[in-house]
Each structure stands twice: as structure tokens, then as C-alpha cells.
Scaffold this motif. Structure first.
Motif, mmCIF file in Angstrom:
data_model
loop_
_atom_site.group_PDB
_atom_site.id
_atom_site.type_symbol
_atom_site.label_atom_id
_atom_site.label_comp_id
_atom_site.label_asym_id
_atom_site.label_seq_id
_atom_site.Cartn_x
_atom_site.Cartn_y
_atom_site.Cartn_z
ATOM 1 N N UNK A 108 0.841 -1.203 0.000
ATOM 2 C CA UNK A 108 0.000 0.000 0.000
ATOM 3 C C UNK A 108 0.876 1.253 0.000
ATOM 4 N N UNK A 109 0.489 2.271 -0.777
ATOM 5 C CA UNK A 109 1.176 3.567 -0.942
ATOM 6 C C UNK A 109 2.515 3.428 -1.677
ATOM 7 N N UNK A 110 2.801 2.271 -2.268
ATOM 8 C CA UNK A 110 4.012 2.124 -3.071
ATOM 9 C C UNK A 110 3.778 2.797 -4.427
ATOM 10 N N UNK A 111 4.754 3.536 -4.910
ATOM 11 C CA UNK A 111 4.651 4.134 -6.241
ATOM 12 C C UNK A 111 5.130 3.124 -7.288
ATOM 13 N N UNK A 112 4.991 3.459 -8.560
ATOM 14 C CA UNK A 112 5.483 2.593 -9.636
ATOM 15 C C UNK A 112 6.974 2.341 -9.500
ATOM 16 N N UNK A 113 7.726 3.398 -9.122
ATOM 17 C CA UNK A 113 9.182 3.258 -8.955
ATOM 18 C C UNK A 113 9.514 2.325 -7.785
ATOM 19 N N UNK A 114 8.713 2.413 -6.711
ATOM 20 C CA UNK A 114 8.935 1.522 -5.559
ATOM 21 C C UNK A 114 8.703 0.068 -5.942
ATOM 22 N N UNK A 115 7.644 -0.188 -6.733
ATOM 23 C CA UNK A 115 7.309 -1.557 -7.139
ATOM 24 C C UNK A 115 8.389 -2.128 -8.063
ATOM 25 N N UNK A 116 8.918 -1.287 -8.927
ATOM 26 C CA UNK A 116 10.012 -1.725 -9.812
ATOM 27 C C UNK A 116 11.219 -2.132 -8.976
ATOM 28 N N UNK A 117 11.449 -1.371 -7.878
ATOM 29 C CA UNK A 117 12.573 -1.668 -6.985
ATOM 30 C C UNK A 117 12.356 -2.995 -6.267
ATOM 31 N N UNK A 118 11.105 -3.294 -5.867
ATOM 32 C CA UNK A 118 10.790 -4.573 -5.200
ATOM 33 C C UNK A 118 11.115 -5.744 -6.131
ATOM 34 N N UNK A 119 10.704 -5.629 -7.402
ATOM 35 C CA UNK A 119 10.950 -6.698 -8.383
ATOM 36 C C UNK A 119 12.456 -6.883 -8.587
ATOM 37 N N UNK A 120 13.174 -5.771 -8.695
ATOM 38 C CA UNK A 120 14.635 -5.839 -8.887
ATOM 39 C C UNK A 120 15.308 -6.507 -7.694
ATOM 40 N N UNK A 121 14.864 -6.120 -6.476
ATOM 41 C CA UNK A 121 15.458 -6.706 -5.262
ATOM 42 C C UNK A 121 15.166 -8.203 -5.165
ATOM 43 N N UNK A 122 13.955 -8.616 -5.567
ATOM 44 C CA UNK A 122 13.608 -10.044 -5.532
ATOM 45 C C UNK A 122 14.548 -10.835 -6.449
ATOM 46 N N UNK A 130 11.352 -11.658 0.948
ATOM 47 C CA UNK A 130 12.636 -11.148 1.436
ATOM 48 C C UNK A 130 12.878 -9.727 0.915
ATOM 49 N N UNK A 131 12.522 -9.498 -0.361
ATOM 50 C CA UNK A 131 12.695 -8.171 -0.964
ATOM 51 C C UNK A 131 11.805 -7.134 -0.291
ATOM 52 N N UNK A 132 10.581 -7.552 0.102
ATOM 53 C CA UNK A 132 9.643 -6.620 0.752
ATOM 54 C C UNK A 132 10.156 -6.158 2.113
ATOM 55 N N UNK A 133 10.943 -7.017 2.784
ATOM 56 C CA UNK A 133 11.503 -6.623 4.086
ATOM 57 C C UNK A 133 12.475 -5.457 3.941
ATOM 58 N N UNK A 134 13.170 -5.399 2.786
ATOM 59 C CA UNK A 134 14.157 -4.332 2.549
ATOM 60 C C UNK A 134 13.551 -3.112 1.864
ATOM 61 N N UNK A 135 12.264 -3.171 1.538
ATOM 62 C CA UNK A 135 11.635 -2.082 0.789
ATOM 63 C C UNK A 135 10.667 -1.308 1.677
ATOM 64 N N UNK A 136 10.384 -0.086 1.282
ATOM 65 C CA UNK A 136 9.383 0.709 2.006
ATOM 66 C C UNK A 136 8.735 1.675 1.024
ATOM 67 N N UNK A 137 7.557 2.145 1.376
ATOM 68 C CA UNK A 137 6.847 3.110 0.529
ATOM 69 C C UNK A 137 7.485 4.486 0.695
ATOM 70 N N UNK A 138 7.776 5.149 -0.413
ATOM 71 C CA UNK A 138 8.377 6.487 -0.330
ATOM 72 C C UNK A 138 7.331 7.548 -0.019
ATOM 73 N N UNK A 139 6.044 7.224 -0.233
ATOM 74 C CA UNK A 139 4.963 8.186 0.032
ATOM 75 C C UNK A 139 4.349 7.872 1.391
ATOM 76 N N UNK A 140 4.396 8.840 2.295
ATOM 77 C CA UNK A 140 3.834 8.677 3.632
ATOM 78 C C UNK A 140 2.401 9.207 3.663
ATOM 79 N N UNK A 141 1.589 8.820 4.673
ATOM 80 C CA UNK A 141 0.228 9.374 4.790
ATOM 81 C C UNK A 141 0.236 10.902 4.898
#
Length: 280
Positions: free
Chosen positions: A196-210, A231-242
Motif C-alpha cells: 500500500x502507498x508504493x509508487x510505480x518506482x517503488x514496485x520496480x525496486x521490489x521486483x529488482x530486489x527479488x 525477502x525483498x519486501x523486508x528491505x523495501x518501504x513506501x516512499x509516500x507517507x500518509x
């Protein structure tokens, strides 16, 4: 919402200008795409130009600004002249806030800022009309842009490009994993729910990390599993905060208000006329 507004405002007028002439209305001259970084503002501009079968000229603010006197204005004039020659055309200016910050502010060299803003105003709303040319600007900080550019006849439409919803995130993940050999246990819907709140760039980073996690385990690996994604999701976070989302939501109403509010011209400083009557 952003897709619909761009289709109606860019694609329809460029593909079928007669419909607008028949009703006696002018299409929007400019669109300002604003929102958090990584949400796909540049991609949206490219996509709408392709859909409208129009030429696409992309530039950054840094390409248009020059240290030589008068060169910045000439660069802008050349950009619009070129767009008129190859119309129908979409001009895309990235990082618009650094090119046209509010005049009278502390950003940049004041004289250059004022001349650049005046040149863009003249090109968009001047004597030489823009025929089949649409200007799309993108910024992460729309509150820094000169309010004169947000008035009717300039950047008519303000389009908020926010973070994707669950269905959008799943679609982005499908595109990003298009060339990746996925194991049978990979559930992109479940990953979309967890991001949730992940941008397109964040999701691309998750795939790359996986993919990197899979390679780290074995260079001979043939597929990426759900465990690698977890495992990749543990190292990732959403750049957009509430807080960022609420700030942009509050900004939506203020931008048009700011553009339509009448500012004092201010040729005479307050206090200059005091005491004049007794000497007259």
C-alpha cells in the motif's frame, strides 16, 4: 482519473479538433501533472502523446536554463517554434518548479526568473496562438510555481497523479515481471496487497530486489519464488507517507485559489505617500 482527464484534454483535441471548433470552445493549452516522485508523471505524458499520434518533445528545466544573458529565453522560444513546426505536438517540461518559480521569491536569480516566466506566458498566451500544441509540465512541488502560469489560458488543468490502487499495483507488477521467470507460488495479487502507498518506482525496486535475492542464493537459479519477493519486501518501504498524501490533498484546492487571487501590483512601497499632503 489522471488518464481520463489527459485523454479528454490532449488526445481528443489533437485527434478531432473539428469537434471543438463546432462547439466554439478552445481546448486546454497546458496541463500541470503534480504528485509525489515516482508515480509516473513522465510516463503519462509519453503515453498520451503516443495515443494522440502526436510528436513528443521532452525537456528538463536544466536544459532550458543558461548562464548567458538572454539565452534561457531564446531556448524557450526555439522550443515552442520547433513544436509549432511539427504540430500536432506535445511539449513535456519536467521539473517545472525550478524553471518558473514564483516571481519575487528568493529562489534563483530574480531577473532571470521573471524573464523566463514572461517568455513562457507570452508563448502560451501571446499573440502567436498555439495551434495543435499542448504543453504538459510535471512537478513534485506545485506550490513553488508562479501563480500566473496556473490561470486560464496557460496551465488550464491541474492533474494530480497519486499512488496506484491495488489493481494498479498488480498491473504494474505484471509489467515489471514480464521478462522474469516466476515460480508457480508467486502471487502478484498478494504482493500488491502488501504494498500500500508504493509508487510505480517503488514496485520496480521490489521486483529488482527479488531478482537480486534469487541471484544471491545461487547464480544458477532459474526462477524467482514468492520467498524471494517476501525477502525483498523486508528491505523495501513506501516512499509516500500518509502525511505526504494529506499535504497533496490540501494543496489541490489552494493552487487554483492562489492563481485567481489578485495580488497588489506594488509599484509604490507602503509609507512612501505618507506626509505628502502637508508638503503639497
Amino acid at each position: 482519473d489522471a488518464q481520463v482527464r489527459l485523454k479528454e484534454g490532449v488526445e481528443l483535441p489533437l485527434k478531432d479538433p473539428d469537434a471543438f471548433r463546432r462547439l466554439g470552445i478552445r481546448p486546454a493549452k497546458g496541463f500541470l501533472l503534480y504528485g509525489p516522485p515516482g508515480t509516473g508523471k513522465t510516463l503519462l505524458a509519453k503515453a498520451v502523446a503516443r495515443e494522440a499520434e502526436a510528436n513528443f518533445i521532452a525537456t528538463k528545466s536544466s536544459d532550458l536554463l543558461s548562464k548567458w544573458y538572454g539565452e534561457s529565453e531564446q531556448q524557450i522560444a526555439r522550443l515552442f517554434a520547433r513544436a509549432r513546426q511539427v504540430a500536432p505536438c506535445v511539449i513535456f517540461i519536467d521539473e517545472l518548479d525550478s524553471l518558473v518559480p514564483a516571481r519575487g521569491g528568493a529562489m534563483g536569480e530574480p531577473q532571470v526568473t521573471e524573464r523566463v516566466v514572461n517568455t513562457i506566458l507570452a508563448e502560451m498566451d501571446g499573440l502567436e496562438e498555439l495551434q495543435s500544441v499542448v504543453v504538459i509540465g510535471a512537478t513534485n512541488r506545485p506550490n513553488l510555481i508562479d501563480p500566473a502560469l496556473l490561470r486560464p489560458g496557460r496551465f488550464d488543468e491541474l492533474v494530480y497523479v497519486g499512488v496506484p490502487d491495488k489493481a494498479g499495483r498488480e498491473r504494474i507488477l505484471r509489467i515489471q515481471t514480464g521478462k522474469m521467470p516466476l515460480a508457480a507460488d508467486v502471487d502478484l495479487g498478494s504482493i500488491a496487497e502488501q504494498t500500500e502507498r508504493y509508487t510505480g518506482a517503488d514496485l520496480e525496486d521490489v521486483v529488482r530486489r527479488a531478482g537480486l535475492v534469487a541471484l544471491r542464493q545461487s547464480l544458477a537459479t532459474r526462477e524467482v519464488t514468492m520467498a524471494h519477493f517476501e525477502e525483498a519486501l523486508k528491505d523495501s518501504r513506501a516512499t509516500v507517507t500518509p502525511e505526504m498524501e494529506s499535504d497533496y490533498a490540501a494543496m489541490q484546492g489552494k493552487l487554483k485559489q492562489q492563481a485567481s487571487s489578485i495580488q497588489p501590483i506594488g509599484f509604490i512601497a507602503p509609507g512612501m505617500l505618507e506626509g505628502r499632503g502637508s508638503k503639497g
